[in-house]
Design a protein around this motif. Sequence first.
Motif, PDB file in Angstrom:
ATOM      1  N   GLU A  57       0.832  -1.210   0.000  1.00  0.00           N
ATOM      2  CA  GLU A  57       0.000   0.000   0.000  1.00  0.00           C
ATOM      3  C   GLU A  57       0.868   1.262   0.000  1.00  0.00           C
ATOM      4  OE1 GLU A  57      -1.844  -3.348   2.343  1.00  0.00           O
ATOM      5  OE2 GLU A  57       0.028  -2.238   2.492  1.00  0.00           O
ATOM      6  N   PHE A  58       1.987   1.189   0.686  1.00  0.00           N
ATOM      7  CA  PHE A  58       2.926   2.311   0.712  1.00  0.00           C
ATOM      8  C   PHE A  58       3.584   2.471  -0.659  1.00  0.00           C
ATOM      9  CE2 PHE A  58       6.653   4.713   2.308  1.00  0.00           C
ATOM     10  CZ  PHE A  58       6.004   5.607   3.135  1.00  0.00           C
ATOM     11  N   ALA A  59       3.914   1.335  -1.295  1.00  0.00           N
ATOM     12  CA  ALA A  59       4.483   1.364  -2.643  1.00  0.00           C
ATOM     13  C   ALA A  59       3.480   1.957  -3.628  1.00  0.00           C
ATOM     14  CB  ALA A  59       4.898  -0.042  -3.074  1.00  0.00           C
ATOM     15  N   ILE A  60       2.216   1.625  -3.462  1.00  0.00           N
ATOM     16  CA  ILE A  60       1.176   2.192  -4.320  1.00  0.00           C
ATOM     17  C   ILE A  60       1.122   3.706  -4.160  1.00  0.00           C
ATOM     18  CG2 ILE A  60      -1.356   2.456  -4.472  1.00  0.00           C
ATOM     19  CD1 ILE A  60      -1.537  -0.608  -4.345  1.00  0.00           C
ATOM     20  N   ALA A  61       1.163   4.188  -2.928  1.00  0.00           N
ATOM     21  CA  ALA A  61       1.110   5.634  -2.689  1.00  0.00           C
ATOM     22  C   ALA A  61       2.291   6.326  -3.368  1.00  0.00           C
ATOM     23  CB  ALA A  61       1.097   5.928  -1.191  1.00  0.00           C
ATOM     24  N   ARG A  62       3.493   5.764  -3.228  1.00  0.00           N
ATOM     25  CA  ARG A  62       4.672   6.359  -3.855  1.00  0.00           C
ATOM     26  C   ARG A  62       4.541   6.357  -5.382  1.00  0.00           C
ATOM     27  NH1 ARG A  62       8.029   2.589  -1.426  1.00  0.00           N
ATOM     28  NH2 ARG A  62       8.041   2.954   0.770  1.00  0.00           N
ATOM     29  N   TRP A  63       4.129   5.211  -5.930  1.00  0.00           N
ATOM     30  CA  TRP A  63       3.989   5.094  -7.377  1.00  0.00           C
ATOM     31  C   TRP A  63       2.952   6.093  -7.888  1.00  0.00           C
ATOM     32  CZ3 TRP A  63       0.348   4.294 -11.045  1.00  0.00           C
ATOM     33  CH2 TRP A  63       0.810   3.996 -12.330  1.00  0.00           C
ATOM     34  N   ALA A  64       1.814   6.165  -7.216  1.00  0.00           N
ATOM     35  CA  ALA A  64       0.736   7.063  -7.646  1.00  0.00           C
ATOM     36  C   ALA A  64       1.189   8.521  -7.615  1.00  0.00           C
ATOM     37  CB  ALA A  64      -0.496   6.863  -6.767  1.00  0.00           C
ATOM     38  N   ALA A  65       1.935   8.902  -6.585  1.00  0.00           N
ATOM     39  CA  ALA A  65       2.415  10.285  -6.482  1.00  0.00           C
ATOM     40  C   ALA A  65       3.330  10.643  -7.650  1.00  0.00           C
ATOM     41  CB  ALA A  65       3.148  10.494  -5.158  1.00  0.00           C
ATOM     42  N   GLU A  66       4.084   9.679  -8.123  1.00  0.00           N
ATOM     43  CA  GLU A  66       5.033   9.922  -9.213  1.00  0.00           C
ATOM     44  C   GLU A  66       4.425   9.785 -10.606  1.00  0.00           C
ATOM     45  OE1 GLU A  66       8.307   7.259  -8.565  1.00  0.00           O
ATOM     46  OE2 GLU A  66       8.802   8.172  -6.634  1.00  0.00           O
ATOM     47  N   ASN A  67       3.320   9.050 -10.726  1.00  0.00           N
ATOM     48  CA  ASN A  67       2.824   8.683 -12.051  1.00  0.00           C
ATOM     49  C   ASN A  67       1.396   9.106 -12.370  1.00  0.00           C
ATOM     50  OD1 ASN A  67       5.046   6.827 -13.229  1.00  0.00           O
ATOM     51  ND2 ASN A  67       4.812   6.167 -11.113  1.00  0.00           N
ATOM     52  N   MET A  68       0.686   9.679 -11.416  1.00  0.00           N
ATOM     53  CA  MET A  68      -0.710  10.056 -11.642  1.00  0.00           C
ATOM     54  C   MET A  68      -0.919  11.502 -11.216  1.00  0.00           C
ATOM     55  SD  MET A  68      -2.553   6.637 -10.060  1.00  0.00           S
ATOM     56  CE  MET A  68      -4.185   6.843 -10.774  1.00  0.00           C
ATOM     57  N   SER A  69      -1.838  12.172 -11.885  1.00  0.00           N
ATOM     58  CA  SER A  69      -2.202  13.527 -11.455  1.00  0.00           C
ATOM     59  C   SER A  69      -3.023  13.432 -10.172  1.00  0.00           C
ATOM     60  CB  SER A  69      -3.030  14.221 -12.543  1.00  0.00           C
ATOM     61  OG  SER A  69      -4.319  13.617 -12.640  1.00  0.00           O
ATOM     62  N   SER A  70      -3.168  14.546  -9.479  1.00  0.00           N
ATOM     63  CA  SER A  70      -3.969  14.538  -8.250  1.00  0.00           C
ATOM     64  C   SER A  70      -5.413  14.148  -8.549  1.00  0.00           C
ATOM     65  CB  SER A  70      -3.897  15.891  -7.538  1.00  0.00           C
ATOM     66  OG  SER A  70      -4.366  16.911  -8.381  1.00  0.00           O
ATOM     67  N   GLU A  71      -5.948  14.558  -9.708  1.00  0.00           N
ATOM     68  CA  GLU A  71      -7.320  14.189 -10.087  1.00  0.00           C
ATOM     69  C   GLU A  71      -7.430  12.693 -10.329  1.00  0.00           C
ATOM     70  OE1 GLU A  71      -5.547  16.654 -11.714  1.00  0.00           O
ATOM     71  OE2 GLU A  71      -6.520  18.354 -10.732  1.00  0.00           O
ATOM     72  N   GLU A  72      -6.446  12.106 -10.993  1.00  0.00           N
ATOM     73  CA  GLU A  72      -6.452  10.655 -11.248  1.00  0.00           C
ATOM     74  C   GLU A  72      -6.353   9.878  -9.942  1.00  0.00           C
ATOM     75  OE1 GLU A  72      -4.309  10.326 -15.624  1.00  0.00           O
ATOM     76  OE2 GLU A  72      -3.043  10.701 -13.848  1.00  0.00           O
ATOM     77  N   ARG A  73      -5.500  10.350  -9.044  1.00  0.00           N
ATOM     78  CA  ARG A  73      -5.346   9.666  -7.751  1.00  0.00           C
ATOM     79  C   ARG A  73      -6.645   9.688  -6.967  1.00  0.00           C
ATOM     80  NH1 ARG A  73      -0.323  12.654  -7.717  1.00  0.00           N
ATOM     81  NH2 ARG A  73      -1.109  14.010  -6.066  1.00  0.00           N
ATOM     82  N   ALA A  74      -7.328  10.810  -6.962  1.00  0.00           N
ATOM     83  CA  ALA A  74      -8.574  10.947  -6.199  1.00  0.00           C
ATOM     84  C   ALA A  74      -9.669  10.022  -6.705  1.00  0.00           C
ATOM     85  CB  ALA A  74      -9.051  12.396  -6.237  1.00  0.00           C
TER      86      ALA A  74
END
Length: 160
Positions: A57-74
């Motif tokens: 889950e922590f790896a997902i958070a790191r990956w998402a921060a680097e590869n997705m926009s804030s709108e995509e993450r939400a």
Amino acid sequence: MITETDRIHLQRCIELAATAVEKGDEPFGSVLVTAEAEVVFEDHNHVAGGDHTQHPEFAIARWAAENMSSEERAKATVYTSGEHCSMCAAAHGWVGLGRIVYASSSDQLQDWLYGLGVPLSRVRPLPIDAIITDTIVEGPVEDLAEQVRLLHVKFHGGQP
């Protein structure tokens, strides 16, 4: 409400957790799915080497921060075999990921580990909503939780 699509992704998380056990690691697995239903990241626990921050889950958070926009993450959904620990819930909140769906809860895990004679963690098992706000959180899913329990029994050498 847990949908059939949710169950499919949760089953994949359990498969990843089983892979972790096969590799000598604790049974946790997670998947990140976009609003368009695309699986963009999946992983399992990597704590056997001694770094207990290596949660999927922590790896997902790191990956998402680097590869997705804030709108995509939400708009994304994180699926996981077990409810996020405090560290992972905070990471999820800090990067602004969306919905969380889990197969088994932290309370269930604590009961299982106690029954197996495993010492309690130094980190308190707080529910996700005690760590982050404004996040849809769903789980546990009882029949899938039983599959997760059996993986913990296998990992810790207990009796089913």
